[in-house]
Scaffold this motif. Structure first.
Motif, PDB file in Angstrom:
ATOM      1  N   PHE A   6       8.769  -4.578  -3.189  1.00  0.00           N
ATOM      2  CA  PHE A   6       7.767  -3.707  -2.578  1.00  0.00           C
ATOM      3  C   PHE A   6       7.927  -3.693  -1.057  1.00  0.00           C
ATOM      4  O   PHE A   6       7.887  -2.640  -0.414  1.00  0.00           O
ATOM      5  CB  PHE A   6       6.366  -4.188  -2.964  1.00  0.00           C
ATOM      6  CG  PHE A   6       5.273  -3.376  -2.346  1.00  0.00           C
ATOM      7  CD1 PHE A   6       4.970  -2.108  -2.823  1.00  0.00           C
ATOM      8  CD2 PHE A   6       4.552  -3.864  -1.269  1.00  0.00           C
ATOM      9  CE1 PHE A   6       3.971  -1.340  -2.242  1.00  0.00           C
ATOM     10  CE2 PHE A   6       3.554  -3.108  -0.678  1.00  0.00           C
ATOM     11  CZ  PHE A   6       3.267  -1.850  -1.163  1.00  0.00           C
ATOM     12  N   GLN A   7       8.128  -4.878  -0.505  1.00  0.00           N
ATOM     13  CA  GLN A   7       8.269  -4.962   0.952  1.00  0.00           C
ATOM     14  C   GLN A   7       9.533  -4.262   1.423  1.00  0.00           C
ATOM     15  O   GLN A   7       9.531  -3.621   2.466  1.00  0.00           O
ATOM     16  CB  GLN A   7       8.286  -6.423   1.382  1.00  0.00           C
ATOM     17  CG  GLN A   7       6.926  -7.058   1.208  1.00  0.00           C
ATOM     18  CD  GLN A   7       6.702  -8.218   2.141  1.00  0.00           C
ATOM     19  OE1 GLN A   7       7.642  -8.779   2.675  1.00  0.00           O
ATOM     20  NE2 GLN A   7       5.460  -8.587   2.330  1.00  0.00           N
ATOM     21  N   GLN A  15      10.949  -1.762  -0.030  1.00  0.00           N
ATOM     22  CA  GLN A  15      10.721  -0.322  -0.147  1.00  0.00           C
ATOM     23  C   GLN A  15       9.852   0.176   1.012  1.00  0.00           C
ATOM     24  O   GLN A  15      10.146   1.199   1.628  1.00  0.00           O
ATOM     25  CB  GLN A  15      10.043  -0.024  -1.487  1.00  0.00           C
ATOM     26  CG  GLN A  15      10.083   1.451  -1.835  1.00  0.00           C
ATOM     27  CD  GLN A  15       9.281   1.763  -3.080  1.00  0.00           C
ATOM     28  OE1 GLN A  15       8.118   1.436  -3.173  1.00  0.00           O
ATOM     29  NE2 GLN A  15       9.910   2.402  -4.046  1.00  0.00           N
ATOM     30  N   ILE A  74       0.888   6.714  -3.555  1.00  0.00           N
ATOM     31  CA  ILE A  74       2.130   6.072  -3.085  1.00  0.00           C
ATOM     32  C   ILE A  74       3.098   7.134  -2.570  1.00  0.00           C
ATOM     33  O   ILE A  74       3.755   6.942  -1.543  1.00  0.00           O
ATOM     34  CB  ILE A  74       2.761   5.227  -4.213  1.00  0.00           C
ATOM     35  CG1 ILE A  74       1.833   4.049  -4.523  1.00  0.00           C
ATOM     36  CG2 ILE A  74       4.144   4.715  -3.822  1.00  0.00           C
ATOM     37  CD1 ILE A  74       2.190   3.296  -5.766  1.00  0.00           C
ATOM     38  N   PHE A  85       7.034   0.037  -9.665  1.00  0.00           N
ATOM     39  CA  PHE A  85       7.004  -1.383  -9.317  1.00  0.00           C
ATOM     40  C   PHE A  85       8.439  -1.769  -8.968  1.00  0.00           C
ATOM     41  O   PHE A  85       9.267  -1.924  -9.853  1.00  0.00           O
ATOM     42  CB  PHE A  85       6.536  -2.223 -10.514  1.00  0.00           C
ATOM     43  CG  PHE A  85       5.064  -2.180 -10.752  1.00  0.00           C
ATOM     44  CD1 PHE A  85       4.211  -2.989 -10.015  1.00  0.00           C
ATOM     45  CD2 PHE A  85       4.522  -1.354 -11.722  1.00  0.00           C
ATOM     46  CE1 PHE A  85       2.851  -2.955 -10.241  1.00  0.00           C
ATOM     47  CE2 PHE A  85       3.162  -1.320 -11.952  1.00  0.00           C
ATOM     48  CZ  PHE A  85       2.321  -2.125 -11.209  1.00  0.00           C
TER      49      PHE A  85
END
Lengths: 231, 406
Positions: B41-42, B44, B355, B364
């Motif tokens: 996630f970070q 991305q 998002i 995810f």
């Protein structure tokens, strides 16, 4: 005969009880090489305390325990570990084998602690198990052995390291008659053939009948010290 | 023999050992999956922000970061070009930009606009603007028309071929005015961007802002993003500190760095909760094993085994349980994370839209990062080592006679 153990004015008092308990009082004894001695006496007479003190597991309150010209009562704990490992063989009432090791591994274990070469270790372990009649059970774990067989492994373990003497705390207490006789035959034979010094604490008349020397303790003091001629 | 003894000891009670190993496995898998997601996630988020906002590294006027105005533009002269050229092999490409706020108007309607002068070829490398065109076309370097965001076009009722009027303040308080034909309309997910963005060819924008050969930022995309700190410092050493500054994305986006650090703390905290639970599991098992075998230890010490030897066996047993759990954990976590990386779970509905607004893919995003796997293994090892050392200490304090009588 050479003196293996000598106690001088040996006393042990437990003070961590409500009333001080004098477990040993002024015990003066000598044990010669090759003796087969039974320490007898009623419960609480100090038999086990005596074995613990001469085995370096407990410290006397007063007196000396001289083994190999050394007073072990003055030794540090770390020295005692090494001393026990090299000089004393132990046989316990409840066999106390290491359950996850096979018979031959249990017997080898002490020699491993003594850092004996692997080959010598295995050979001696097999030899000792053969002597106690368990050459067929080398790779069997204690749980698959009878009580008598386990105690024979314990004897083999105690003798494998070639100790100066063997201390046995009521070794036949948990055995049936046949197993007890069998064990005593083996120990008597090893005593005779290998001139090993054996000191038992016992209530068992079968052991007492085999012993060449019987020391009776009463209230921590030597009451009688008798020598017998046995075949 | 000690190893064999320890190995066999841990299997004395198979069920208990399997339960303990399983608890290590589950904690490892959960922590690894959680941190693989957090890292994904970070990455991305970072990648999106870097591509949309700052790039990995920027050369700016020394005062632009604190006071971002056209008065603090940098001259894109030979000194800057030479400094950059020295690191040609380490720099993938550079993206020059000049940007400032203006008023966008059509007839009587006006809206605030962020006017950005770009080189479309370079800009496409960093954020593929051309791919977001909804109508018309992206200009080339030598064109003179504008591309505007769809939201702004709708607000001003502008379409292809219409004239966009820009009024603002240029370099050194010069009044900036310009009329540009709308040649293309581009759509952004982020509403603020979609309602304000106006793009001009770099030269046209420099003309409009009366800032010939000047830039607000020179974005530098390195060949190896891991080297940006060194690259920034070496670039800085070749530039005049009084006029230029080389800043990394971390310096340019301190809020995002703070957010990422906070996320890391939260995720690491959750992972530690797993580990504390599993630590107590192992601890319980080892303590039970210890007390169950107290008599045996007493006997072993009686016959001459040294405390250190006994302690080593205890330590090996604890570490073996940890190693078994970790190995099983790695073997389980690896395929799970791999599957989620290859076939990520997709967000749907409002969450997906939300998002998307940030220009991120609504999934995810798991990553397989060997450091995560290794660090978790170290953590489990560290916990088991601590428990093992406690076990050693406990074994050191055994009273031989009391234990033997146990």
């Amino acid at each position: 005969m050479q003196t293996v153990i000598k106690t001088e004015s040996l006393s042990k008092t437990y003070t961590n009880t409500a009333v001080p308990v004098h477990a040993l009082k002024d015990v003066n004894l000598e044990f010669k090489q090759g003796e087969f001695t039974a320490i007898v006496g009623p419960s609480g007479s100090g038999k086990t305390t005596f074995l613990n003190v001469i085995g370096g597991l407990d410290k006397p309150t007063e007196g000396k325990v001289v083994i190999d010209d050394v007073d072990i009562a003055t030794m540090k704990e770390s020295q005692l570990f090494d001393f026990r490992l090299r000089h004393i063989g132990f046989v316990f009432q409840a066999y106390n084998l290491i359950p996850v090791l096979t018979a031959v591994e249990n017997v080898s274990f002490i020699m491993l602690l003594q850092k004996k070469p692997k080959k010598e270790m295995e050979q001696r372990a097999r030899e000792m198990l053969d002597q106690v009649g368990l050459s067929e059970k080398l790779h069997v774990r204690p749980s698959q052995l009878s009580g008598g067989q386990q105690q024979r492994v314990a004897v083999a373990r105690a003798l494998a390291s070639k100790p100066d003497f063997v201390l046995a705390d009521e070794p036949t207490a948990n055995l049936d008659t046949e197993s007890a006789f069998n064990l005593l035959d083996i120990m008597a034979r090893l005593n005779k053939e290998e001139n090993i010094t054996l000191i038992f604490s016992t209530h068992d008349q079968r052991v007492i009948d085999r012993a060449k020397r019987v020391i009776t303790l009463v209230d921590g003091a030597v009451d009688k010290d008798e020598h017998f001629k046995r075949n | 023999m000690f190893f064999i003894l320890a190995w066999r000891n841990i299997w004395r009670n198979k069920r208990r050992t399997l339960i303990t190993v399983s608890s290590v496995l589950f904690a490892y898998v959960l922590a690894t999956a959680l941190l693989s997601f957090a890292e994904g996630f970070q990455r991305q988020l970072k990648e999106t922000m870097i591509r949309q906002e700052t790039g990995y590294l920027q050369i700016q006027d020394a005062y632009y970061f604190d006071e971002p105005s056209l008065d603090h533009t940098l001259e894109y002269g030979d000194n800057v070009k030479q400094a950059v050229a020295e690191f040609d092999e380490e720099i993938d490409y550079v993206v020059p930009r000049i940007q400032g706020f203006s008023l966008a108007a059509k007839e009587m309607s006006t809206r605030p606009a962020m006017v950005t002068g770009i080189l479309p070829g370079q800009e496409n490398k960093i954020r593929n603007l051309s791919g977001n065109m909804v109508r018309g076309e992206m200009f080339s370097e030598d064109d003179d028309f504008a591309v505007i965001a769809k939201g702004l076009a709708d607000l001003l009722k502008l379409d292809i071929g219409d004239t966009l009027i820009l009024i603002g303040q240029g370099y050194q308080a010069v009044t900036a005015t310009g009329m540009f034909e709308v040649g293309g309309i581009i759509e952004f997910q982020l509403p603020e961007q979609n309602n304000t963005a106006v793009f001009l060819p770099l030269k046209e924008a420099q003309w409009y802002f009366a800032a010939d050969n000047r830039l607000t930022n020179l974005i530098i995309m390195p060949a190896d993003p891991d080297q940006i700190n060194r690259l920034a410092s070496e670039l800085q050493s070749r530039l005049d500190d009084e006029w230029y500054t080389a800043k990394t994305w971390k310096e340019l986006m301190p809020d995002m760095v703070g957010l990422m650090q906070m996320q890391n703390t939260v995720y690491t905290g959750i992972a530690w909760i797993f580990y504390i639970i599993v630590g107590f599991g192992i601890f319980g098992t080892i303590l039970t094993m210890l007390y169950e075998r107290m008599q045996e230890f007493g006997i072993l010490l009686s016959i001459g085994m040294k405390r250190i030897q006994l302690g080593i066996i205890g330590l090996i047993e604890t570490i073996l349980i940890g190693l078994l759990g970790t190995t099983a954990g790695v073997l389980t976590a690896l395929p799970i994370v791999y599957i989620f990386q290859q076939f990520p779970i997709k967000f749907t509905g409002e969450m997906a839209e939300y998002i998307l607004r940030f220009g991120m893919e609504p999934v995810f995003p798991f990553v397989i990062d060997k450091h995560i796997f290794i660090n978790q293994a170290y953590t489990v090892f560290g916990i088991t080592l601590l428990i093992g050392l406690y076990t050693m200490r406990k074994m050191y304090s055994i009273q031989i006679l009391e234990a033997a009588k146990n």
